[in-house]
Design an enzyme around this catalytic site. Structure first.
Site, PDB file in Angstrom:
ATOM      1  N   LYS A  22       5.722 -20.699   7.831  1.00 33.04           N
ATOM      2  CA  LYS A  22       5.609 -20.226   6.451  1.00 33.04           C
ATOM      3  C   LYS A  22       6.990 -19.844   5.900  1.00 33.04           C
ATOM      4  O   LYS A  22       7.366 -20.250   4.805  1.00 33.04           O
ATOM      5  CB  LYS A  22       4.664 -19.015   6.409  1.00 33.04           C
ATOM      6  CG  LYS A  22       4.301 -18.600   5.002  1.00 33.04           C
ATOM      7  CD  LYS A  22       3.557 -17.275   4.997  1.00 33.04           C
ATOM      8  CE  LYS A  22       2.172 -17.385   5.531  1.00 33.04           C
ATOM      9  NZ  LYS A  22       1.119 -17.447   4.517  1.00 33.04           N
ATOM     10  N   ARG A  92       3.107 -10.916   5.277  1.00 29.52           N
ATOM     11  CA  ARG A  92       2.272 -11.955   5.915  1.00 29.52           C
ATOM     12  C   ARG A  92       2.908 -12.459   7.187  1.00 29.52           C
ATOM     13  O   ARG A  92       4.126 -12.620   7.258  1.00 29.52           O
ATOM     14  CB  ARG A  92       2.122 -13.175   5.004  1.00 29.52           C
ATOM     15  CG  ARG A  92       1.344 -12.947   3.757  1.00 29.52           C
ATOM     16  CD  ARG A  92       1.466 -14.209   2.915  1.00 29.52           C
ATOM     17  NE  ARG A  92       1.241 -13.932   1.530  1.00 29.52           N
ATOM     18  CZ  ARG A  92       0.129 -14.221   0.881  1.00 29.52           C
ATOM     19  NH1 ARG A  92      -0.859 -14.787   1.506  1.00 29.52           N
ATOM     20  NH2 ARG A  92      -0.001 -13.937  -0.386  1.00 29.52           N
ATOM     21  N   GLY A 101      -5.501 -17.827   9.531  1.00 28.60           N
ATOM     22  CA  GLY A 101      -6.409 -16.685   9.593  1.00 28.60           C
ATOM     23  C   GLY A 101      -6.390 -15.908  10.888  1.00 28.60           C
ATOM     24  O   GLY A 101      -7.150 -14.961  11.063  1.00 28.60           O
ATOM     25  N   MET A 103      -3.842 -14.171  12.301  1.00 29.57           N
ATOM     26  CA  MET A 103      -3.106 -12.897  12.286  1.00 29.57           C
ATOM     27  C   MET A 103      -3.282 -12.241  10.921  1.00 29.57           C
ATOM     28  O   MET A 103      -4.059 -12.706  10.106  1.00 29.57           O
ATOM     29  CB  MET A 103      -1.655 -13.152  12.634  1.00 29.57           C
ATOM     30  CG  MET A 103      -1.515 -13.541  14.093  1.00 29.57           C
ATOM     31  SD  MET A 103       0.130 -14.031  14.503  1.00 29.57           S
ATOM     32  CE  MET A 103       0.332 -15.473  13.550  1.00 29.57           C
ATOM     33  N   ARG A 336       2.436 -26.261   3.800  1.00 30.50           N
ATOM     34  CA  ARG A 336       2.508 -26.634   5.215  1.00 30.50           C
ATOM     35  C   ARG A 336       1.784 -27.972   5.384  1.00 30.50           C
ATOM     36  O   ARG A 336       0.993 -28.360   4.514  1.00 30.50           O
ATOM     37  CB  ARG A 336       1.862 -25.574   6.103  1.00 30.50           C
ATOM     38  CG  ARG A 336       0.395 -25.392   5.835  1.00 30.50           C
ATOM     39  CD  ARG A 336      -0.211 -24.309   6.698  1.00 30.50           C
ATOM     40  NE  ARG A 336      -1.576 -24.064   6.299  1.00 30.50           N
ATOM     41  CZ  ARG A 336      -2.219 -22.928   6.512  1.00 30.50           C
ATOM     42  NH1 ARG A 336      -1.624 -21.923   7.097  1.00 30.50           N
ATOM     43  NH2 ARG A 336      -3.472 -22.772   6.141  1.00 30.50           N
ATOM     44  N   HIS A 455     -12.710 -20.184   5.585  1.00 31.34           N
ATOM     45  CA  HIS A 455     -12.321 -20.018   6.987  1.00 31.34           C
ATOM     46  C   HIS A 455     -13.098 -20.984   7.878  1.00 31.34           C
ATOM     47  O   HIS A 455     -12.536 -21.703   8.698  1.00 31.34           O
ATOM     48  CB  HIS A 455     -12.577 -18.563   7.416  1.00 31.34           C
ATOM     49  CG  HIS A 455     -12.307 -18.321   8.860  1.00 31.34           C
ATOM     50  ND1 HIS A 455     -13.300 -18.371   9.806  1.00 31.34           N
ATOM     51  CD2 HIS A 455     -11.166 -18.090   9.519  1.00 31.34           C
ATOM     52  CE1 HIS A 455     -12.773 -18.156  10.996  1.00 31.34           C
ATOM     53  NE2 HIS A 455     -11.470 -17.975  10.850  1.00 31.34           N
ATOM     54  N   SER A 764      -2.275 -48.018  42.601  1.00 37.41           N
ATOM     55  CA  SER A 764      -2.840 -47.206  41.530  1.00 37.41           C
ATOM     56  C   SER A 764      -2.908 -45.775  42.035  1.00 37.41           C
ATOM     57  O   SER A 764      -3.460 -45.515  43.109  1.00 37.41           O
ATOM     58  CB  SER A 764      -4.235 -47.717  41.163  1.00 37.41           C
ATOM     59  OG  SER A 764      -4.752 -46.903  40.150  1.00 37.41           O
ATOM     60  N   CYS A 831      -5.016 -44.045  37.842  1.00 34.98           N
ATOM     61  CA  CYS A 831      -6.427 -44.116  37.467  1.00 34.98           C
ATOM     62  C   CYS A 831      -7.188 -42.804  37.650  1.00 34.98           C
ATOM     63  O   CYS A 831      -8.383 -42.747  37.427  1.00 34.98           O
ATOM     64  CB  CYS A 831      -7.136 -45.232  38.234  1.00 34.98           C
ATOM     65  SG  CYS A 831      -7.242 -44.890  39.987  1.00 34.98           S
ATOM     66  N   TYR A 851       0.671 -49.117  33.627  1.00 33.17           N
ATOM     67  CA  TYR A 851      -0.510 -48.819  32.811  1.00 33.17           C
ATOM     68  C   TYR A 851      -1.162 -47.514  33.276  1.00 33.17           C
ATOM     69  O   TYR A 851      -0.896 -47.035  34.381  1.00 33.17           O
ATOM     70  CB  TYR A 851      -1.538 -49.966  32.881  1.00 33.17           C
ATOM     71  CG  TYR A 851      -2.178 -50.097  34.232  1.00 33.17           C
ATOM     72  CD1 TYR A 851      -3.330 -49.366  34.551  1.00 33.17           C
ATOM     73  CD2 TYR A 851      -1.622 -50.918  35.214  1.00 33.17           C
ATOM     74  CE1 TYR A 851      -3.891 -49.447  35.800  1.00 33.17           C
ATOM     75  CE2 TYR A 851      -2.186 -51.009  36.467  1.00 33.17           C
ATOM     76  CZ  TYR A 851      -3.323 -50.262  36.761  1.00 33.17           C
ATOM     77  OH  TYR A 851      -3.882 -50.324  38.003  1.00 33.17           O
TER      78      TYR A 851
END
Ligand code: PEP
Ligand code: MG
Length: 876
Positions: A22, A92, A101, A103, A336, A455, A764, A831, A851
């Site tokens: 913020k 704030r 919401g 804090m 934001r 909220h 693997s 895997c 992979y």
């Protein structure tokens, strides 16, 4: 001296670590010349320091605070004590990563018995002044002195009732004054100290309270849920107040530059006239659509539209903007990157690329891997919906999804019932941050108040949870635990309902679901992800449905067929048991030959679906006792099926019993003692390949030997299997291509990977067993203590879910490096569960691995994670 406070014109958007999201964005907006009320930010460092030292604000913070207030007065002429230029501020919180919401916030700070009169005189509006004061008294009491908000709310509601006022706006100035006086009494009764009249004391105590709120329970839960570190602290923003509650040409609102639910490129927002700060977010009054502002204040609306475009272009992402209008003047209080549904995230990312605002690499990093998994969730079946009994269709589609569960009316009850294994739907008039754990435990959240930015809506979207808000035609009675709905009927706690979060509708009972359909944007986005990614993604699957799902999600092959999953059908199980209990070779082979017929069918189906894509079949792995009966009843039944006495069967079960089965007679050890087992499986695999070849279907079988820890285990078995295959090839007078490799699951296998790599076509990593054996944590029992370990920071993360870099990761790195050094063409995959985990994939991408493989529904998330990892790597 460390600088602990920055004026807004000293910061910028890159300073989020220090100024929080913020604060950094307020500074950035100031730099862009946008209308931001003046102020300054106390750094996250000051918070971390405070939380370490405890008790009081340091002299350093106090002294810098004093300097900034003086500088502020010099700039604006305003101060807490000025008669004509009274300063009032908001306080704030603002962490680096936004935690909506979680804090605390305090508005109108600086008011006291004297200043409220000055404000009344200056604005010529005593009602407004006392409304501000009563709000400060409430917020300060709740946040700073811990006086529960209900004490204030209860009195406020009683007062309205006693005077027959329908809305807050009906209360007169005198009335509000009386309420303020009563509130001060509540301080003495429940907070045991008076409301501080000194504005500086108010400010210092509020700063401390915001610092402390970093550690409140709900913030901790939110951080755990969102993988936000606990040690980064929050900044505190002190900003001059602007008043959205100073008449009908004032207001406050929240807007998203694009629709955060669908991603549509259209300003999406809500506002309330004559309201302050949290009124919109708290969902107490139902706000108006931002388009209505065009009629009410066309100039302000146009200015706002321009600002939102400017901010979106500047930040190259959907913005969530808080604004206030004071007597017809627009002010921005926050911007934001906006939280959005998975569907919106994909659409926004694709649109931003198409609009030339971001690159494809930036687009893939904008979408959260967890959120993409929510897109794969099912919807209600159209026809079933038409038949269903409607409870309400008045709700807002706050967060998509299709959920069914039992109605509960409190977050606590939601938690309890969910822990008992029930699916629950949390129904509340509105939610508040205290409800966070109950929301997590619920399948869906329904509120009767609040809009799309309430909220409940914001938090549910962040969690990817189904949510309907503003369902105004149903009435929730949380005391009697009932819901009245329009047709006159009533729901009680425990009744089953279904919630359609994409439409905003509620239905009675359970409704059938269908799997999700994907938009063109989704396909496009996944295609870009694949183009960017280096690692390929395969699936772990053996049933036709799973394999089809994985291929629909574009898996590049099968990384693990667990053959034991094919042995549990009733007929197969009998033969498997016959094999296990056999007393000689001939009996074993007889049973295996029967199983082979089933296996050939299974493999044909698998290779057919794979149609030429690489498919790893793992030979039998689990300890044999897993196939045997355990209860008296089952033992009697099996003895009967196998035509042996119960006593004999019990003796054999006893013989097979192992103290540590996971470390015992399992994996390749089974075939070292019973070679005929893997020979049968390999014959079945290759027979199915030959059969399909006759139909013109090619297969790429990759035969995997599990749990190897010595080279000799592997070479012994490999030569037996190669000779079995050669015999078959001779019989068929044909040859097919196949690979033989091993699963790397033991620490020793990692350490001798160079020797193994000379014999193997592929590796693997079975990270489930490798983690178990590296830590010495039983993968089946670790649940009993891992939570305690992570809660007390002995472990940062559960290593069965996210790769432990230092131990297991290091073993993998050693194995990969040494294996590729001696055999550069060896194919290496992962895997275990970690193959589908985004954080682990980041590390695998840095190693020379080819992979990852995971369960089908994790495939799209894994593809995205591989793309993100590669995009980040190329950034470096
Ligand atoms: C592993 O151990 O990581 C693995 C994939 O095999 P399983 O879970 O079947 O033991
Ligand atoms: Mg294993």
């Amino acid at each position: 001296m460390t600088k602990l406070i920055y004026a807004f014109d000293e910061g910028q958007k890159s300073m989020k670590d220090l100024l929080g999201g913020k604060g950094a964005n307020l500074s950035e907006m100031k730099r862009l010349g946008l209308p931001v009320p003046d102020g300054f930010t106390i750094t996250t460092e000051a918070c971390i320091d405070y939380l370490k030292q405890g008790e009081h604000l340091s002299d350093e913070v106090k002294s810098q605070l004093h300097d900034h207030l003086t500088a502020f007065s010099n700039r604006t002429g305003k101060s807490f004590s000025s008669q004509d230029h009274l300063l009032l501020v908001s306080v704030r919180s603002g962490a680096k990563i936004s935690m909506p919401g979680m804090m605390d916030t305090i508005l109108n700070l600086g008011l006291n018995d004297e200043n409220v009169e000055k404000l009344a005189t200056k604005t010529d509006d005593a009602r407004f002044a006392y409304d501000c004061y009563r709000r400060l008294l409430q917020m300060f009491g709740d946040v700073v002195y811990g006086v529960p908000m209900t004490h204030f709310d209860t009195y406020f509601e009683q007062y309205k009732k006693a005077h027959q006022y329908n809305s807050d706006a009906d209360i007169t100035a005198e009335g509000l004054k009386e309420i303020c006086e009563q509130y001060k009494g509540i301080y003495l009764e429940h907070g045991h100290k008076p409301f501080p009249q000194d504005p500086l004391q108010q400010l210092e105590e509020s700063i401390e309270a915001v610092f402390k709120s970093w550690d409140n329970d709900r913030a901790r839960v939110y951080r755990d849920l969102n993988d936000i570190p606990h040690d980064i602290g929050t900044a505190v923003n002190i900003q001059e107040m602007v008043f959205g509650n100073s008449g009908e040409r004032s207001g406050t609102g929240v807007a998203f530059t694009r629709n955060p639910v669908t991603g549509e490129n259209q300003l999406f927002g809500e506002y309330l006239l004559n309201a302050q700060g949290e009124d919109v977010v708290a969902g107490i009054r139902t706000p108006k659509d931002i388009d209505t502002l065009k009629e009410q204040m066309p100039d302000v609306h146009q200015q706002f539209v321009n600002v939102t475009k400017q901010l979106e272009t500047h930040y190259k992402d959907l913005q969530d903007i808080e604004f206030t209008i004071e007597n017809g003047r627009l002010y921005l209080l926050q911007t934001r990157n906006g939280k959005r549904t998975a569907r919106a995230a994909i659409k926004v990312a694709v649109d931003l690329v198409n609009e030339g605002l971001i690159t494809k690499e930036e687009a893939v990093t904008q979408v959260d891997v967890k959120s993409i998994e929510t897109l794969l969730h099912p919807n209600f079946k159209e026809e079933a919906l038409k038949q269903a009994t409607v409870i309400s269709k008045m709700g807002l589609p706050a967060s998509p999804g299709a959920a069914t569960g039992k109605v509960v009316f409190s977050a606590e009850e939601a938690k309890v019932q969910a822990e008992n294994g029930d699916s629950v739907i949390l129904m509340r008039p509105e939610t508040s941050p205290e409800d966070i754990e109950g929301m997590v435990a619920s399948e869906a959240i329904v509120t009767t108040h609040g809009g799309m930015t309430s909220h409940a809506a914001v938090v549910a979207r962040g969690m990817g949870k189904c949510c309907v808000t503003g369902c105004s035609d149903v009435e929730i009675d949380t005391v009697n635990k009932t819901v009245h709905y329009p047709n006159g009927d009533m729901l009680h706690e425990g009744d089953i309902i279904s919630v359609d979060g994409s439409a905003g509708d509620l239905y009675l009972g359970e409704i059938e679901t269908v799997s999700a359909e994907h938009s063109d944007e989704f396909e496009q986005f996944m295609q870009w992800s694949e183009e960017i990614a280096r690692l390929q993604v395969r699936m772990n699957a053996e049933t036709p449905q799973d394999i089809q799902a994985g291929y629909q999600f574009n898996a590049k092959g099968i990384g693990l067929v667990r053959t034991e999953h094919m042995f549990f059908g009733a007929e197969r199980l009998v033969e498997m048991r016959r094999f296990i209990l056999a007393s000689n070779y001939d009996e074993r082979v007889e049973a295996l030959n029967k199983i082979k017929t089933y296996q050939i069918e299974d493999f044909e189906a698998i290779f057919k679906l794979s149609s030429g894509r690489p498919t790893i079949v793992r030979l039998l792995d689990p300890p044999l006792h897993e196939f045997l009966p355990s209860t008296e009843e089952d033992i009697a039944m099996v003895a009967d099926q196998l035509n042996v006495s119960t006593a004999h069967l019990k003796r054999r079960i006893n013989d097979l019993n192992e103290v540590n089965p996971m470390l015992g007679h399992r994996g390749c050890r089974l075939a070292i003692t019973y070679p005929e087992l893997y020979e049968m499986q390999v014959e079945a695999i290759m027979t199915s390949v030959f059969n399909l070849k006759k139909e013109g279907i090619t297969s790429q079988p990759e035969i995997m030997i599990p749990l190897v820890s010595t080279v000799e285990e592997f070479t012994t078995l490999k030569s037996q299997l190669v000779s079995t295959i050669q015999d078959l090839e001779n019989d068929m007078k044909d040859k097919v291509h196949y690979l033989i490799g091993t699963m790397i699951e033991t620490p020793r296998a990692c350490l001798i990977a160079d020797q193994l790599a000379q014999q193997c076509d592929f590796f693997s990593f079975g990270t489930n067993d490798l983690t178990q054996l590296t830590y010495g944590f039983s993968r089946d029992d670790a649940g009993k203590f891992i939570n305690v370990y992570t809660e007390s920071n002995i472990l940062q993360l559960d290593p069965f879910q996210t790769l432990d870099h230092d131990g297991v990761g290091q073993l993998i790195e050693i194995a990969v490096t040494n294996a590729k050094r001696v055999n550069s063409s060896i194919k290496i995959g992962v895997c275990g569960e970690l193959g589908g985990d985004a954080k682990s994939i980041r590390r695998f991408n840095q190693l020379d691995i080819d992979y990852v493989s995971c369960s089908p529904f994790r495939v799209p998330g894994a593809i995205l994670a591989t793309a993100q990892s590669q995009a980040e790597e190329s950034e470096r």
